[in-house]
Design a protein around this motif. Sequence first.
Motif, PDB file in Angstrom:
ATOM      1  N   GLN A  70       0.820  -1.211   0.000  1.00 64.69           N
ATOM      2  CA  GLN A  70       0.000   0.000   0.000  1.00 64.69           C
ATOM      3  C   GLN A  70       0.856   1.265   0.000  1.00 64.69           C
ATOM      4  N   GLY A  71       2.142   1.084   0.202  1.00 65.50           N
ATOM      5  CA  GLY A  71       3.052   2.225   0.177  1.00 65.50           C
ATOM      6  C   GLY A  71       3.120   2.951   1.503  1.00 65.50           C
ATOM      7  N   ALA A  72       4.152   3.770   1.634  1.00 63.33           N
ATOM      8  CA  ALA A  72       4.358   4.513   2.882  1.00 63.33           C
ATOM      9  C   ALA A  72       3.888   5.954   2.761  1.00 63.33           C
ATOM     10  N   GLY A  73       3.126   6.260   1.724  1.00 65.04           N
ATOM     11  CA  GLY A  73       2.616   7.618   1.525  1.00 65.04           C
ATOM     12  C   GLY A  73       1.598   7.627   0.413  1.00 65.04           C
ATOM     13  N   GLY A  74       1.440   8.776  -0.216  1.00 64.36           N
ATOM     14  CA  GLY A  74       0.504   8.907  -1.327  1.00 64.36           C
ATOM     15  C   GLY A  74       0.848  10.142  -2.131  1.00 64.36           C
ATOM     16  N   TRP A  75       0.299  10.222  -3.323  1.00 61.47           N
ATOM     17  CA  TRP A  75       0.646  11.330  -4.213  1.00 61.47           C
ATOM     18  C   TRP A  75      -0.369  12.467  -4.110  1.00 61.47           C
ATOM     19  N   GLY A  76       0.115  13.685  -4.273  1.00 59.61           N
ATOM     20  CA  GLY A  76      -0.750  14.843  -4.465  1.00 59.61           C
ATOM     21  C   GLY A  76      -1.223  15.500  -3.185  1.00 59.61           C
ATOM     22  N   PHE A  77      -1.703  14.688  -2.249  1.00 65.64           N
ATOM     23  CA  PHE A  77      -2.294  15.231  -1.033  1.00 65.64           C
ATOM     24  C   PHE A  77      -1.835  14.427   0.181  1.00 65.64           C
ATOM     25  N   HIS A  78      -1.666  15.122   1.298  1.00 65.81           N
ATOM     26  CA  HIS A  78      -1.333  14.442   2.548  1.00 65.81           C
ATOM     27  C   HIS A  78      -2.620  13.854   3.106  1.00 65.81           C
ATOM     28  N   PHE A  79      -3.079  12.805   2.439  1.00 68.20           N
ATOM     29  CA  PHE A  79      -4.344  12.155   2.794  1.00 68.20           C
ATOM     30  C   PHE A  79      -4.246  10.688   2.407  1.00 68.20           C
ATOM     31  N   LYS A  80      -4.715   9.819   3.305  1.00 61.68           N
ATOM     32  CA  LYS A  80      -4.779   8.399   2.986  1.00 61.68           C
ATOM     33  C   LYS A  80      -5.838   7.738   3.851  1.00 61.68           C
TER      34      LYS A  80
ATOM     35  N   LYS B 101      -3.665   2.310   4.471  1.00 59.58           N
ATOM     36  CA  LYS B 101      -2.730   2.763   5.493  1.00 59.58           C
ATOM     37  C   LYS B 101      -1.345   2.923   4.892  1.00 59.58           C
ATOM     38  N   CYS B 102      -0.524   3.706   5.553  1.00 57.41           N
ATOM     39  CA  CYS B 102       0.878   3.843   5.158  1.00 57.41           C
ATOM     40  C   CYS B 102       1.656   2.724   5.848  1.00 57.41           C
ATOM     41  N   GLU B 103       2.349   1.942   5.042  1.00 58.32           N
ATOM     42  CA  GLU B 103       3.002   0.769   5.626  1.00 58.32           C
ATOM     43  C   GLU B 103       4.446   0.602   5.167  1.00 58.32           C
ATOM     44  N   VAL B 104       5.236   0.051   6.066  1.00 54.48           N
ATOM     45  CA  VAL B 104       6.514  -0.564   5.718  1.00 54.48           C
ATOM     46  C   VAL B 104       6.259  -2.059   5.845  1.00 54.48           C
TER      47      VAL B 104
END
Length: 384
Positions: A355-365, A369-372
Motif C-alpha cells: 500500500q506504500g508509505a505515503g501517497g501522491w498529491g495530497f497528505h491524505f490516505k 494505510k501507510c506501511e513498511v
Amino acid sequence: MKKGVYIMVFVIFAAVVFVLGIGVLSCLDWWKKNVAASKVFFWLIVTLLITNMFYTVFNIKSITFKPLKEVMIFLSAVTFIVLIYTSLIMMIKYVLGFLLGAFLKPENRFVHFVKETKITVPVLLAATTLLGVVGYINAGIIRTSDYEINVNKGSEKKSLTAAVVSDTHIGICAHKSTIDTIVEKINEMQPDVVFLLGDIFDENTTTDEMEYFSEKFKDVKSRYGSFFVYGNHENMQNEDVAKYIKKAGVTILEDSSAVIAGDITVVGMRSEYDSVGYPIEKVLEKSKADKTKPVIVLKHEPLGLKEIAAQGADISMHGHTHGEQFPLTYLPFSFMNDLMSGLKQFGDMTAFTTQGAGGWGFHFKFPAKCEVAKVTINIAPKSK
C-alpha cells in the motif's frame, strides 16, 4: 504505458473536474440562500482554497517556511476531500431527484428529501471536513505490516526477510520525520534485504529532502543490502535521482539483476512509464537468471503479472497503487492494475503489492494505510 491506462486516467480526471464543478455550484446555490454577503464571501474563500490546493499539488517545494508549508498541505488535503465528496453526493442527489421526479409527484416526501439542500449541504460539509482531517492524520502514521510468501524451489536459505518500502512521495505525504520512522521500522525488522519499489521521490521533493534521505538511509542495516527500482514519478523528474539513491548505499536495478544469499536472483524492471524498458523475457535473458533457484522480480507498477509468472519468476513485488488512497477509488483503479494490494497467486508465482508509505498529491490516505511491509519468504529445502 498501455493506451488503456492513458484513457482511464483521462476519464477519471475529467470526472473529477466535472464533479468538482457540480459541487462548487451546489454549494454556491445553498450559500446564496443562507449566508449574508454570500457572493463575495463565498468566491473569496473558494478561490483561495482551490488556488492553494493546486499550488500545493504542483509547486509546494517552492515554499521554504515550514509552518506555512504545513498549513498549506493540510488545507489542500481537506479542501480536496470536501469538494470532491460533497460534490459527488450532491450530484447523485440531483440525478436521483430528476429520475424520481419523472415517476413521483413533487410533493412526495421522499422526493422532497432528495432535493432538499438546506440541511444536506452543511451536514455534508461537516462530514467531509472530518473525513479530510482523519485522512490527513492517517497519512502521517507509518505502520508495519506482515506478509508471508512460500516458494517451492530449493535454495541455500530456508527463509528470507525483506523490508519493502514504496511510494513515500517525500515532500507532501512524507517528510524528514517520516524518513526517520521508516528507517527505524526497517531496522526493527532486522531484514535480510531491503526493496525500494519506486516513487520514493516525486516532483515536490526538495533537494534538501533528497540529501536528508541519502544520509539517513545509510543507517539501514540488512544482510544483503538495499535495492531500488524507479517509479513513474522519479522518471518524470529533472533532478538526478540516481545520485541520491546511490549516495544512500542503495543499488539501482534498471532491467538488471543481482544475486543475493548465494543463489537467489533479484531482477529489477524499469517503470511502465520508461519508454526504453524491456519486456520481462528480455530482462531475464539478459540477467542469465538461474530459474531453478528462487527468482524475485521488482517492478513499480503491478502490471504484466501473468507475463512475469509465465517466465518462471517465483515472486513479484510492486507499489504504485497506494492501496486505496481515497475512498471509493479501489474499483476504478483496480481496472488499471493487476493487483491493488496484498498477495495474489499467478500460477506458481506469488505477487505482492504494498500500500506504500505515503501517497501522491495530497497528505491524505484513507481507508488504506501507510506501511513498511515485512515480507517473510519461506523457501523449500535445497534439493540434493
